[in-house]
Write a protein that holds these residues in place. Structure first.
Motif, PDB file in Angstrom:
ATOM      1  N   ARG A 141      10.627  -2.441  -7.552  1.00 51.67           N
ATOM      2  CA  ARG A 141       9.497  -1.747  -8.178  1.00 51.67           C
ATOM      3  C   ARG A 141       9.874  -0.283  -8.379  1.00 51.67           C
ATOM      4  O   ARG A 141      10.606   0.311  -7.570  1.00 51.67           O
ATOM      5  CB  ARG A 141       8.229  -1.808  -7.298  1.00 51.67           C
ATOM      6  CG  ARG A 141       7.896  -3.179  -6.722  1.00 51.67           C
ATOM      7  CD  ARG A 141       7.476  -4.180  -7.778  1.00 51.67           C
ATOM      8  NE  ARG A 141       6.295  -3.776  -8.521  1.00 51.67           N
ATOM      9  CZ  ARG A 141       5.045  -4.101  -8.153  1.00 51.67           C
ATOM     10  NH1 ARG A 141       4.838  -4.824  -7.049  1.00 51.67           N
ATOM     11  NH2 ARG A 141       4.024  -3.754  -8.905  1.00 51.67           N
ATOM     12  N   GLU A 158       0.847  -1.187   0.000  1.00 52.22           N
ATOM     13  CA  GLU A 158       0.000   0.000   0.000  1.00 52.22           C
ATOM     14  C   GLU A 158       0.883   1.237   0.000  1.00 52.22           C
ATOM     15  O   GLU A 158       1.836   1.342   0.774  1.00 52.22           O
ATOM     16  CB  GLU A 158      -0.922   0.019   1.213  1.00 52.22           C
ATOM     17  CG  GLU A 158      -1.910   1.177   1.199  1.00 52.22           C
ATOM     18  CD  GLU A 158      -2.742   1.246   2.467  1.00 52.22           C
ATOM     19  OE1 GLU A 158      -3.955   1.511   2.372  1.00 52.22           O
ATOM     20  OE2 GLU A 158      -2.174   1.042   3.555  1.00 52.22           O
ATOM     21  N   VAL A 190       8.384   3.491  -8.608  1.00 48.12           N
ATOM     22  CA  VAL A 190       7.242   4.349  -8.291  1.00 48.12           C
ATOM     23  C   VAL A 190       7.469   5.712  -8.930  1.00 48.12           C
ATOM     24  O   VAL A 190       8.515   6.347  -8.728  1.00 48.12           O
ATOM     25  CB  VAL A 190       7.071   4.509  -6.766  1.00 48.12           C
ATOM     26  CG1 VAL A 190       5.878   5.424  -6.463  1.00 48.12           C
ATOM     27  CG2 VAL A 190       6.892   3.155  -6.100  1.00 48.12           C
ATOM     28  N   LEU A 201      -1.901   3.819 -11.210  1.00 43.84           N
ATOM     29  CA  LEU A 201      -2.706   3.522 -10.024  1.00 43.84           C
ATOM     30  C   LEU A 201      -3.697   4.642  -9.735  1.00 43.84           C
ATOM     31  O   LEU A 201      -4.759   4.398  -9.180  1.00 43.84           O
ATOM     32  CB  LEU A 201      -1.808   3.323  -8.798  1.00 43.84           C
ATOM     33  CG  LEU A 201      -0.833   2.143  -8.848  1.00 43.84           C
ATOM     34  CD1 LEU A 201      -0.123   2.014  -7.516  1.00 43.84           C
ATOM     35  CD2 LEU A 201      -1.565   0.843  -9.186  1.00 43.84           C
ATOM     36  N   ARG A 202      -3.340   5.850 -10.094  1.00 42.82           N
ATOM     37  CA  ARG A 202      -4.252   6.986  -9.910  1.00 42.82           C
ATOM     38  C   ARG A 202      -3.932   8.009 -10.987  1.00 42.82           C
ATOM     39  O   ARG A 202      -2.798   8.471 -11.099  1.00 42.82           O
ATOM     40  CB  ARG A 202      -4.094   7.600  -8.519  1.00 42.82           C
ATOM     41  CG  ARG A 202      -5.155   8.649  -8.215  1.00 42.82           C
ATOM     42  CD  ARG A 202      -5.120   9.061  -6.756  1.00 42.82           C
ATOM     43  NE  ARG A 202      -6.196   9.978  -6.449  1.00 42.82           N
ATOM     44  CZ  ARG A 202      -7.079   9.800  -5.472  1.00 42.82           C
ATOM     45  NH1 ARG A 202      -7.025   8.712  -4.742  1.00 42.82           N
ATOM     46  NH2 ARG A 202      -8.008  10.690  -5.233  1.00 42.82           N
ATOM     47  N   THR A 203      -4.930   8.347 -11.768  1.00 42.78           N
ATOM     48  CA  THR A 203      -4.715   9.284 -12.864  1.00 42.78           C
ATOM     49  C   THR A 203      -4.994  10.720 -12.473  1.00 42.78           C
ATOM     50  O   THR A 203      -4.606  11.643 -13.190  1.00 42.78           O
ATOM     51  CB  THR A 203      -5.595   8.920 -14.066  1.00 42.78           C
ATOM     52  OG1 THR A 203      -6.973   8.882 -13.653  1.00 42.78           O
ATOM     53  CG2 THR A 203      -5.203   7.548 -14.615  1.00 42.78           C
ATOM     54  N   LEU A 261      -3.142   3.988  -1.961  1.00 45.28           N
ATOM     55  CA  LEU A 261      -3.349   3.207  -3.164  1.00 45.28           C
ATOM     56  C   LEU A 261      -2.802   1.800  -2.945  1.00 45.28           C
ATOM     57  O   LEU A 261      -1.739   1.622  -2.340  1.00 45.28           O
ATOM     58  CB  LEU A 261      -2.624   3.850  -4.356  1.00 45.28           C
ATOM     59  CG  LEU A 261      -2.983   5.300  -4.688  1.00 45.28           C
ATOM     60  CD1 LEU A 261      -2.014   5.858  -5.716  1.00 45.28           C
ATOM     61  CD2 LEU A 261      -4.411   5.395  -5.186  1.00 45.28           C
ATOM     62  N   LEU A 302       2.340   1.066 -14.479  1.00 49.46           N
ATOM     63  CA  LEU A 302       0.916   0.795 -14.282  1.00 49.46           C
ATOM     64  C   LEU A 302       0.262   1.983 -13.588  1.00 49.46           C
ATOM     65  O   LEU A 302       0.669   2.360 -12.484  1.00 49.46           O
ATOM     66  CB  LEU A 302       0.730  -0.461 -13.426  1.00 49.46           C
ATOM     67  CG  LEU A 302      -0.708  -0.798 -12.997  1.00 49.46           C
ATOM     68  CD1 LEU A 302      -1.530  -1.212 -14.213  1.00 49.46           C
ATOM     69  CD2 LEU A 302      -0.717  -1.898 -11.937  1.00 49.46           C
ATOM     70  N   TYR A 319       2.100   6.120 -10.722  1.00 53.23           N
ATOM     71  CA  TYR A 319       2.351   4.931 -11.528  1.00 53.23           C
ATOM     72  C   TYR A 319       3.342   4.034 -10.793  1.00 53.23           C
ATOM     73  O   TYR A 319       4.281   4.522 -10.151  1.00 53.23           O
ATOM     74  CB  TYR A 319       2.948   5.304 -12.890  1.00 53.23           C
ATOM     75  CG  TYR A 319       2.119   6.280 -13.687  1.00 53.23           C
ATOM     76  CD1 TYR A 319       1.251   5.842 -14.675  1.00 53.23           C
ATOM     77  CD2 TYR A 319       2.226   7.660 -13.462  1.00 53.23           C
ATOM     78  CE1 TYR A 319       0.496   6.742 -15.421  1.00 53.23           C
ATOM     79  CE2 TYR A 319       1.470   8.557 -14.195  1.00 53.23           C
ATOM     80  CZ  TYR A 319       0.612   8.100 -15.178  1.00 53.23           C
ATOM     81  OH  TYR A 319      -0.141   8.993 -15.896  1.00 53.23           O
ATOM     82  N   VAL A 320       3.142   2.726 -10.877  1.00 51.73           N
ATOM     83  CA  VAL A 320       4.101   1.754 -10.368  1.00 51.73           C
ATOM     84  C   VAL A 320       4.425   0.795 -11.508  1.00 51.73           C
ATOM     85  O   VAL A 320       3.519   0.133 -12.036  1.00 51.73           O
ATOM     86  CB  VAL A 320       3.551   0.994  -9.148  1.00 51.73           C
ATOM     87  CG1 VAL A 320       4.517  -0.108  -8.730  1.00 51.73           C
ATOM     88  CG2 VAL A 320       3.327   1.943  -7.974  1.00 51.73           C
ATOM     89  N   VAL A 362      -0.965  -1.394  -4.245  1.00 53.84           N
ATOM     90  CA  VAL A 362      -0.005  -1.776  -5.272  1.00 53.84           C
ATOM     91  C   VAL A 362      -0.096  -3.292  -5.459  1.00 53.84           C
ATOM     92  O   VAL A 362       0.207  -4.050  -4.526  1.00 53.84           O
ATOM     93  CB  VAL A 362       1.428  -1.386  -4.876  1.00 53.84           C
ATOM     94  CG1 VAL A 362       2.413  -1.790  -5.964  1.00 53.84           C
ATOM     95  CG2 VAL A 362       1.511   0.113  -4.606  1.00 53.84           C
ATOM     96  N   PRO A 363      -0.526  -3.770  -6.621  1.00 53.23           N
ATOM     97  CA  PRO A 363      -0.667  -5.212  -6.822  1.00 53.23           C
ATOM     98  C   PRO A 363       0.661  -5.941  -6.651  1.00 53.23           C
ATOM     99  O   PRO A 363       1.734  -5.379  -6.884  1.00 53.23           O
ATOM    100  CB  PRO A 363      -1.184  -5.311  -8.263  1.00 53.23           C
ATOM    101  CG  PRO A 363      -1.755  -3.973  -8.579  1.00 53.23           C
ATOM    102  CD  PRO A 363      -0.940  -2.995  -7.809  1.00 53.23           C
TER     103      PRO A 363
END
Length: 267
Positions: A65, A22, A67, A41-43, A55, A39, A35-36, A57-58
């Protein structure tokens, strides 16, 4: 700080393979995209620069990773309606408070709010603790003074629990740090819509110092989400935990005056 435009923040973080995490943002102004590993995560984040958010994070098979945070402090009536050029005050841009990445399991705490049990009718607003933000807890009849005495008798805790279905029972351990003579509390609550679980009548330690500008006392409250019910605190098995700093105080309005614990406050 005097510029308007876009700023990019990038960080490489090491995580456990196959484990979700998270991202908790304390503040990002005025808008924020996250973005992670490319990807999104929030635009867009347009709730206000000082509004915390988190947020999920899958999980990934990768150990490292990336960020990326894109912050934009340009005035935009649609993207950031709380701030326009004609205002006499506005936030600076970028990441204004810490960003924390925490690995989580299938069940975890997303956020925690602390509120005074009963707010007087003349109060203009109720203040809460979210993440590491300060909570304002009312204490009727107490003056601002030097922050002594008159602490609120009880507060209510509202937690957002992820991973439990609505109607499930969540088990908690509540502890006030720095108050060794105040016993920890074992409690449970039914999880409602949106993962919300509320604990009422959580007692405040006796003699807890109140918050004032002269002596801004803060108290740490830790809420632990348990894997299963426990008979004693010593036997409790933690699933997740969250700590917030709580300032015991009441903000209100009387006539044209802002009051702190019932007494006029000069700003």
């Amino acid at each position: 700080r005097h510029a308007r435009g876009t700023a990019f923040y990038r960080a490489r973080v090491r995580v456990t393979r196959g484990r979700a995490a998270e991202l908790r943002f304390g503040a990002c102004a005025l808008t924020c995209r996250v973005y992670v590993d490319d990807l999104p995560l929030r635009t867009a984040h347009t709730d206000g620069g000082f509004t915390p958010f988190s947020l999920l994070v899958p999980a990934s098979s990768e150990e490292w990773r990336t960020v990326l945070v894109v912050a934009d402090n340009r005035f935009d009536a649609k993207a950031a309606p709380l701030h326009l050029p004609r205002y006499d005050w506005y936030q600076y841009g970028g990441l204004l408070r810490p960003v924390v990445l925490s690995e989580v399991g299938d069940v975890y705490l997303e956020r925690l709010e602390v509120r005074e049990e009963e707010v007087a009718s003349d109060d203009a607003a109720a203040f809460a603790a979210v993440g590491d933000e300060l909570a304002a807890v009312a204490a009727p009849g107490a003056g601002p003074g030097d922050g002594d005495g008159g602490a609120a008798a009880a507060v209510s805790l509202t937690a957002v629990v992820r991973g439990l279905a609505a109607g499930a029972t969540a088990f908690f351990l509540v502890e006030w740090r720095g108050h060794p003579h105040h016993p920890p509390l074992l409690a449970n609550a039914v999880v409602g819509v949106g993962g919300v679980a509320t604990l009422d009548d959580v007692r405040v330690p006796a003699g807890a110092r109140r918050w004032s500008p002269a002596r801004p006392a803060l108290h740490e409250l830790t809420l632990t989400l348990l894997r299963e019910p426990a008979e004693t605190a010593a036997l409790a098995c933690a699933e997740d935990a969250m700590t917030v700093r709580v300032g015991l105080r009441r903000i209100g309005v009387t006539g044209r005056s802002v009051t702190l614990d019932g007494a006029p406050l000069k700003l």
